[in-house]
Motif scaffolding. Structure first.
Motif, PDB file in Angstrom:
ATOM      1  N   PRO A   1      23.827   7.257  12.698  1.00 49.84           N
ATOM      2  CA  PRO A   1      23.745   6.448  11.643  1.00 49.84           C
ATOM      3  C   PRO A   1      23.513   7.368  10.301  1.00 49.84           C
ATOM      4  N   PRO A   2      23.731   6.812   9.094  1.00 53.06           N
ATOM      5  CA  PRO A   2      23.453   7.603   8.036  1.00 53.06           C
ATOM      6  C   PRO A   2      22.158   7.709   7.856  1.00 53.06           C
ATOM      7  N   VAL A   3      21.610   8.975   7.101  1.00 52.69           N
ATOM      8  CA  VAL A   3      20.217   9.085   6.682  1.00 52.69           C
ATOM      9  C   VAL A   3      19.919   8.753   5.439  1.00 52.69           C
ATOM     10  N   ASN A   4      19.084   7.939   5.370  1.00 48.07           N
ATOM     11  CA  ASN A   4      18.579   7.436   3.942  1.00 48.07           C
ATOM     12  C   ASN A   4      18.015   8.493   3.275  1.00 48.07           C
ATOM     13  N   PRO A   5      18.592   9.113   2.099  1.00 50.31           N
ATOM     14  CA  PRO A   5      17.579  10.193   1.408  1.00 50.31           C
ATOM     15  C   PRO A   5      16.283   9.886   0.962  1.00 50.31           C
ATOM     16  N   TYR A   6      15.912   8.587   0.734  1.00 46.91           N
ATOM     17  CA  TYR A   6      14.678   8.385   0.366  1.00 46.91           C
ATOM     18  C   TYR A   6      13.703   7.890   1.503  1.00 46.91           C
ATOM     19  N   ARG A   7      14.340   7.960   2.548  1.00 45.26           N
ATOM     20  CA  ARG A   7      13.432   7.482   3.766  1.00 45.26           C
ATOM     21  C   ARG A   7      13.594   8.601   5.084  1.00 45.26           C
ATOM     22  N   CYS A   8      14.055   9.764   4.619  1.00 46.19           N
ATOM     23  CA  CYS A   8      14.147  10.871   5.536  1.00 46.19           C
ATOM     24  C   CYS A   8      12.854  11.528   5.536  1.00 46.19           C
ATOM     25  N   GLY A   9      13.182  12.383   6.589  1.00 41.52           N
ATOM     26  CA  GLY A   9      12.097  13.742   6.905  1.00 41.52           C
ATOM     27  C   GLY A   9      12.336  15.078   6.591  1.00 41.52           C
ATOM     28  N   ILE A  10      11.300  15.723   6.594  1.00 43.07           N
ATOM     29  CA  ILE A  10      11.629  17.177   6.119  1.00 43.07           C
ATOM     30  C   ILE A  10      12.684  17.714   7.343  1.00 43.07           C
ATOM     31  N   GLU A  11      12.530  17.411   8.477  1.00 42.94           N
ATOM     32  CA  GLU A  11      13.177  17.965   9.593  1.00 42.94           C
ATOM     33  C   GLU A  11      14.866  17.592   9.026  1.00 42.94           C
ATOM     34  N   ASP A  12      15.042  16.557   8.501  1.00 42.38           N
ATOM     35  CA  ASP A  12      16.554  16.127   8.114  1.00 42.38           C
ATOM     36  C   ASP A  12      17.073  17.192   7.128  1.00 42.38           C
ATOM     37  N   ILE A  13      16.235  17.639   6.065  1.00 33.58           N
ATOM     38  CA  ILE A  13      16.482  18.657   4.917  1.00 33.58           C
ATOM     39  C   ILE A  13      16.717  19.805   5.763  1.00 33.58           C
ATOM     40  N   ALA A  14      15.745  20.089   6.694  1.00 34.45           N
ATOM     41  CA  ALA A  14      15.992  21.345   7.479  1.00 34.45           C
ATOM     42  C   ALA A  14      17.373  21.446   7.979  1.00 34.45           C
ATOM     43  N   ALA A  15      17.748  20.388   8.885  1.00 27.51           N
ATOM     44  CA  ALA A  15      18.948  20.225   9.773  1.00 27.51           C
ATOM     45  C   ALA A  15      20.160  20.693   8.768  1.00 27.51           C
ATOM     46  N   TRP A  16      20.149  19.624   7.538  1.00 25.62           N
ATOM     47  CA  TRP A  16      21.171  20.158   6.776  1.00 25.62           C
ATOM     48  C   TRP A  16      21.132  21.690   6.030  1.00 25.62           C
ATOM     49  N   ALA A  17      19.971  22.257   5.854  1.00 22.04           N
ATOM     50  CA  ALA A  17      19.981  23.656   5.351  1.00 22.04           C
ATOM     51  C   ALA A  17      20.605  24.549   6.157  1.00 22.04           C
ATOM     52  N   GLY A  18      20.107  24.355   7.849  1.00 21.79           N
ATOM     53  CA  GLY A  18      20.645  24.979   8.628  1.00 21.79           C
ATOM     54  C   GLY A  18      22.082  25.173   8.628  1.00 21.79           C
ATOM     55  N   THR A  19      22.731  23.977   8.543  1.00 19.45           N
ATOM     56  CA  THR A  19      24.269  24.053   8.334  1.00 19.45           C
ATOM     57  C   THR A  19      25.087  25.143   7.734  1.00 19.45           C
ATOM     58  N   LEU A  20      24.337  25.266   6.497  1.00 18.83           N
ATOM     59  CA  LEU A  20      24.819  26.242   5.535  1.00 18.83           C
ATOM     60  C   LEU A  20      24.339  27.665   5.850  1.00 18.83           C
ATOM     61  N   LEU A  21      23.407  27.838   6.966  1.00 16.97           N
ATOM     62  CA  LEU A  21      23.063  29.152   7.166  1.00 16.97           C
ATOM     63  C   LEU A  21      23.625  29.585   8.416  1.00 16.97           C
ATOM     64  N   THR A  22      24.649  29.084   9.116  1.00 21.18           N
ATOM     65  CA  THR A  22      25.194  29.211  10.315  1.00 21.18           C
ATOM     66  C   THR A  22      25.786  30.616  10.424  1.00 21.18           C
ATOM     67  N   ASP A  23      26.645  30.991   9.412  1.00 18.68           N
ATOM     68  CA  ASP A  23      27.349  32.161   9.452  1.00 18.68           C
ATOM     69  C   ASP A  23      26.226  33.535   9.519  1.00 18.68           C
ATOM     70  N   HIS A  24      24.962  33.165   8.926  1.00 23.02           N
ATOM     71  CA  HIS A  24      24.232  34.103   8.635  1.00 23.02           C
ATOM     72  C   HIS A  24      22.805  34.312   9.750  1.00 23.02           C
ATOM     73  N   LEU A  25      23.158  33.174  10.737  1.00 25.83           N
ATOM     74  CA  LEU A  25      22.000  33.528  11.745  1.00 25.83           C
ATOM     75  C   LEU A  25      22.407  34.224  12.963  1.00 25.83           C
ATOM     76  N   ASP A  26      23.537  34.545  12.815  1.00 28.89           N
ATOM     77  CA  ASP A  26      24.074  35.707  14.001  1.00 28.89           C
ATOM     78  C   ASP A  26      23.845  34.928  15.593  1.00 28.89           C
ATOM     79  N   GLY A  27      24.143  34.046  15.573  1.00 31.58           N
ATOM     80  CA  GLY A  27      23.992  32.924  16.900  1.00 31.58           C
ATOM     81  C   GLY A  27      22.490  32.643  17.425  1.00 31.58           C
ATOM     82  N   ARG A  28      21.863  32.670  16.369  1.00 32.89           N
ATOM     83  CA  ARG A  28      20.475  32.343  16.531  1.00 32.89           C
ATOM     84  C   ARG A  28      20.518  30.696  15.981  1.00 32.89           C
TER      85      ARG A  28
END
Length: 294
Positions: free
Chosen positions: A50-77
């Motif tokens: 389900p959609p994530v409420n930006p006002y009620r989310c957790g730091i883990e949600d921000i981490a998950a989003w940020a991770g999607t933008l680093l995929t090409d730089h994680l070299d498979g990690r």
């Protein structure tokens, strides 16, 4: 989770528009960058099921989003914590710098949300920073105005922002004493002296743990932060004598002072958009009272 505010919150995208349209203290380039990054974040929230409420989310949600933008730089990690960020910082410096600016944008957005009553507490995103943006050369000191704003931001860093806010404040003040980040991490309780007159001294650690370096007579602000911190200092593990301890009783990682300074600086636009960025080294070179060059 930070929870919604006490009044009916503004819709997240409307809040973004209102904030940036009225943020006269932001450069136009910063407004463009912040709009781009926060829009990416809000779009990610909407696309989840389900959609994530930006006002009620957790730091883990921000981490998950940020991770999607680093995929090409994680070299498979996997993007699973500080080690992944360290890998990006070591092997893809430009991507790490962009990531840290992204975290600053999200921090500023949630500060605006808090100011407008959309959330009660702004998230502490310190551990989502790579810490790569330390000065490569001699740091450019803060101007008097920037230093004043930094002192305000340190004072703002309270229990509503971080669990160990007393520790974080003390770190910032020790940097202003002129201690380097690695020295702050290694200050030894055995070389911290209460002279009994309200004056405290500390010997900076040398590169050999049993040696001591320059003596620092602590400024009143640092003394106040130290006295407030000591009763709440995490019990050290056997053989650990560092003033600053972390969960489990171990010593502070030498990279943490830079992470926390970057996050504290992100509280105010003047420091958040400064180029070069405000780092732990910047603070150590600025000092408390010496007037830095403009």
């Amino acid at each position: 989770m930070w929870g919604a505010g006490t009044i009916g919150p503004m819709e997240p995208r409307a809040l973004l528009d209102t904030w940036l349209d009225t943020a006269t203290n932001l450069r136009s380039s910063s407004r463009i960058e912040y709009r781009r990054e926060v829009t990416r974040w809000l779009t990610w929230c909407e696309d989840q099921r389900p959609p994530v409420n930006p006002y009620r989310c957790g730091i883990e949600d921000i981490a998950a989003w940020a991770g999607t933008l680093l995929t090409d730089h994680l070299d498979g990690r996997p993007f699973d914590g500080p080690d992944a960020l360290t890998h990006v910082a070591e092997h893809h410096r430009a991507a790490a710098l962009t990531h840290d600016r992204r975290i600053t944008a999200i921090t500023q957005y949630y500060e605006a949300a808090k100011d407008r009553g959309a959330i009660r507490l702004a998230p502490d995103l310190t551990m989502l920073r790579s810490g790569v943006d330390r000065d490569a050369g001699t740091p450019r000191r803060l101007t008097p105005m920037e230093r004043n704003v930094l002192l305000i931001c340190i004072g703002m860093w309270g229990p509503d922002r971080a669990r160990h806010y007393r520790r974080d404040r003390l770190i910032a003040y020790l940097l202003l004493e002129g201690l380097r980040p690695a020295e702050v991490a290694r200050v030894d309780m055995r070389h911290l002296y209460d002279l009994g007159t309200g004056v405290w001294e500390v010997r900076a650690p040398d590169y050999e743990y049993e040696a001591v370096g320059k003596k620092h007579v602590l400024e009143p602000l640092t003394v106040a932060a130290l006295i407030e911190y000591l009763p709440h200092r995490i019990k050290p593990a056997d053989g650990v004598h560092t003033l600053i301890t972390v969960q489990g009783g171990g010593p502070l990682d030498s990279g943490y002072p830079n992470l926390i300074i970057r996050q504290i600086a992100a509280l105010h636009p003047l420091l958040a958009q400064r180029t070069p960025p405000v780092t732990a080294d910047t603070i150590a070179h600025t000092g408390y009272w010496e007037t830095p060059p403009g």
